[in-house]
Design a protein around this motif. Structure first.
Motif, PDB file in Angstrom:
ATOM      1  N   MET A   1     -10.110  -3.017   8.059  1.00 21.31           N
ATOM      2  CA  MET A   1     -10.266  -3.498   6.687  1.00 21.31           C
ATOM      3  C   MET A   1     -11.158  -4.729   6.683  1.00 21.31           C
ATOM      4  O   MET A   1     -11.327  -5.371   7.731  1.00 21.31           O
ATOM      5  CB  MET A   1      -8.890  -3.820   6.100  1.00 21.31           C
TER       6      MET A   1
ATOM      7  N   GLY B   1      -6.958   4.183   0.013  1.00 22.05           N
ATOM      8  CA  GLY B   1      -7.047   3.147  -0.999  1.00 22.05           C
ATOM      9  C   GLY B   1      -6.058   3.424  -2.116  1.00 22.05           C
ATOM     10  O   GLY B   1      -5.304   4.403  -2.073  1.00 22.05           O
TER      11      GLY B   1
ATOM     12  N   TRP C   1      -0.744   4.176  -1.733  1.00 14.35           N
ATOM     13  CA  TRP C   1      -2.119   4.502  -1.383  1.00 14.35           C
ATOM     14  C   TRP C   1      -2.223   5.925  -0.849  1.00 14.35           C
ATOM     15  O   TRP C   1      -1.288   6.449  -0.239  1.00 14.35           O
ATOM     16  CB  TRP C   1      -2.644   3.518  -0.340  1.00 14.35           C
TER      17      TRP C   1
ATOM     18  N   ALA D   1      -8.671   4.588  -6.819  1.00 13.53           N
ATOM     19  CA  ALA D   1      -9.872   4.069  -6.164  1.00 13.53           C
ATOM     20  C   ALA D   1     -10.902   5.179  -5.953  1.00 13.53           C
ATOM     21  O   ALA D   1     -10.561   6.311  -5.620  1.00 13.53           O
ATOM     22  CB  ALA D   1      -9.513   3.443  -4.821  1.00 13.53           C
TER      23      ALA D   1
ATOM     24  N   PRO E   1     -12.759   3.623  -0.465  1.00 12.45           N
ATOM     25  CA  PRO E   1     -11.599   3.176   0.308  1.00 12.45           C
ATOM     26  C   PRO E   1     -11.567   1.673   0.516  1.00 12.45           C
ATOM     27  O   PRO E   1     -12.591   0.996   0.464  1.00 12.45           O
ATOM     28  CB  PRO E   1     -11.782   3.899   1.653  1.00 12.45           C
ATOM     29  N   GLU E   2     -10.361   1.163   0.756  1.00 13.78           N
ATOM     30  CA  GLU E   2     -10.184  -0.229   1.152  1.00 13.78           C
ATOM     31  C   GLU E   2      -9.848  -0.349   2.630  1.00 13.78           C
ATOM     32  O   GLU E   2      -9.966  -1.432   3.203  1.00 13.78           O
ATOM     33  CB  GLU E   2      -9.088  -0.892   0.312  1.00 13.78           C
ATOM     34  N   GLN E   3      -9.402   0.753   3.233  1.00  7.72           N
ATOM     35  CA  GLN E   3      -9.069   0.744   4.653  1.00  7.72           C
ATOM     36  C   GLN E   3      -9.506   2.055   5.279  1.00  7.72           C
ATOM     37  O   GLN E   3      -9.520   3.098   4.616  1.00  7.72           O
ATOM     38  CB  GLN E   3      -7.561   0.545   4.872  1.00  7.72           C
TER      39      GLN E   3
ATOM     40  N   ALA F   1       0.827  -1.210   0.000  1.00  7.46           N
ATOM     41  CA  ALA F   1       0.000   0.000   0.000  1.00  7.46           C
ATOM     42  C   ALA F   1       0.861   1.259   0.000  1.00  7.46           C
ATOM     43  O   ALA F   1       0.399   2.328   0.409  1.00  7.46           O
ATOM     44  CB  ALA F   1      -0.922  -0.004   1.207  1.00  7.46           C
TER      45      ALA F   1
END
Length: 257
Positions: A232, A135, A97, A139, A142-144, A94
């Motif tokens: 996450m 992310g 990110w 993106a 978000p992924e986190q 990441a």
């Protein structure tokens, strides 16, 4: 008469066949009822089951959506601290990110009880709270979700910790500059049910937990200066770490006396 499990399986088949696009809403309950020829309550229970399972996710007042397929492979988060020209980061996967969506301004608030205990503050005391949704660079969602909690006495000494922009290197560089010492980190991994906010932001159903990486930042191995909790989707991440041998497990093994 078809059961809700039968209808859930038909929906799974339609999702697998690409009948509806990922990250787009599926038809409403009344349309699903007509499509599968079942009672409205049966269709509703099938959708609830698939939300809990993680195939679908719901956004209040907007509908129920198909969750994007799992990336291949599931992302592995390592457990080391790195640094580049921007500052510290804790996951090679990441490194590039960035924040996703509008900036979230810092605010003063009450931390979760477990965070308060680690920070060494009373459970009703206020701390500085810094939230980020992060992310990959391209993106849209978000992924986190990452939240930093900082004790107010430290913010009083170092007011920039409560500023929207803390400068190159962020809060960790400002803290190390202030103390003239390196931060030491410790991480723990846990899981719990996702909150309503986490379900919506991470596009996960109510039945899926979040994986939580809690990172504690210390100066001189005793003064806690920050606690960060990164959340996450638990089915999309694993944590990788080396296993070291203690003195009792050396090889070659000592000869028997």
């Amino acid at each position: 008469m078809a059961s809700y499990r039968d209808v859930a399986e038909l929906i799974r088949q339609d999702v697998a066949a690409g009948t509806w696009a990922a990250d787009r809403p599926i038809p409403g309950i009344d349309k699903l009822r007509d499509r599968y020829g079942v009672a409205r309550e049966t269709a509703h229970r099938a959708v609830k089951a698939l939300v809990a399972e993680g195939l679908l996710y719901s956004i209040p007042r907007r509908g129920t959506y198909i969750r994007p397929p799992l990336p291949a492979p599931t992302r592995i988060r390592d457990r080391q601290a790195y640094r580049d020209e921007i500052g510290y980061f804790f996951d090679l996967g990441a490194q590039d990110w960035r924040a996703v969506g509008p900036a979230i301004p810092p605010q003063v608030g009450v931390p979760p009880s477990d965070v308060a205990d680690v920070l060494g503050v009373a459970r009703k005391d206020h701390v500085m709270v810094r939230d980020r949704a992060i992310g990959p660079p391209d993106a849209d969602l978000p992924e986190q979700l990452a939240t930093s909690y900082l004790p107010m006495p430290l913010v009083g000494q170092l007011p920039i910790l409560g500023a929207p922009n803390t400068g190159p290197g962020g809060i960790y560089d400002r803290i190390e500059e202030h103390f003239g010492k390196a931060i030491e980190w410790e991480e723990t991994v846990s899981a719990r049910p996702a909150t309503a906010h986490e379900q919506q932001a991470l596009r996960i159903g109510s039945g899926l937990p979040v994986l939580i990486i809690t990172r504690t930042s210390r100066i001189d191995d005793h003064q806690v200066v920050e606690v960060n909790q990164t959340r996450m989707a638990a089915d999309r991440y694993s944590v990788s770490y080396g296993v070291r041998r203690s003195e009792s497990a050396v090889f070659p093994r000592p000869s028997a006396a």
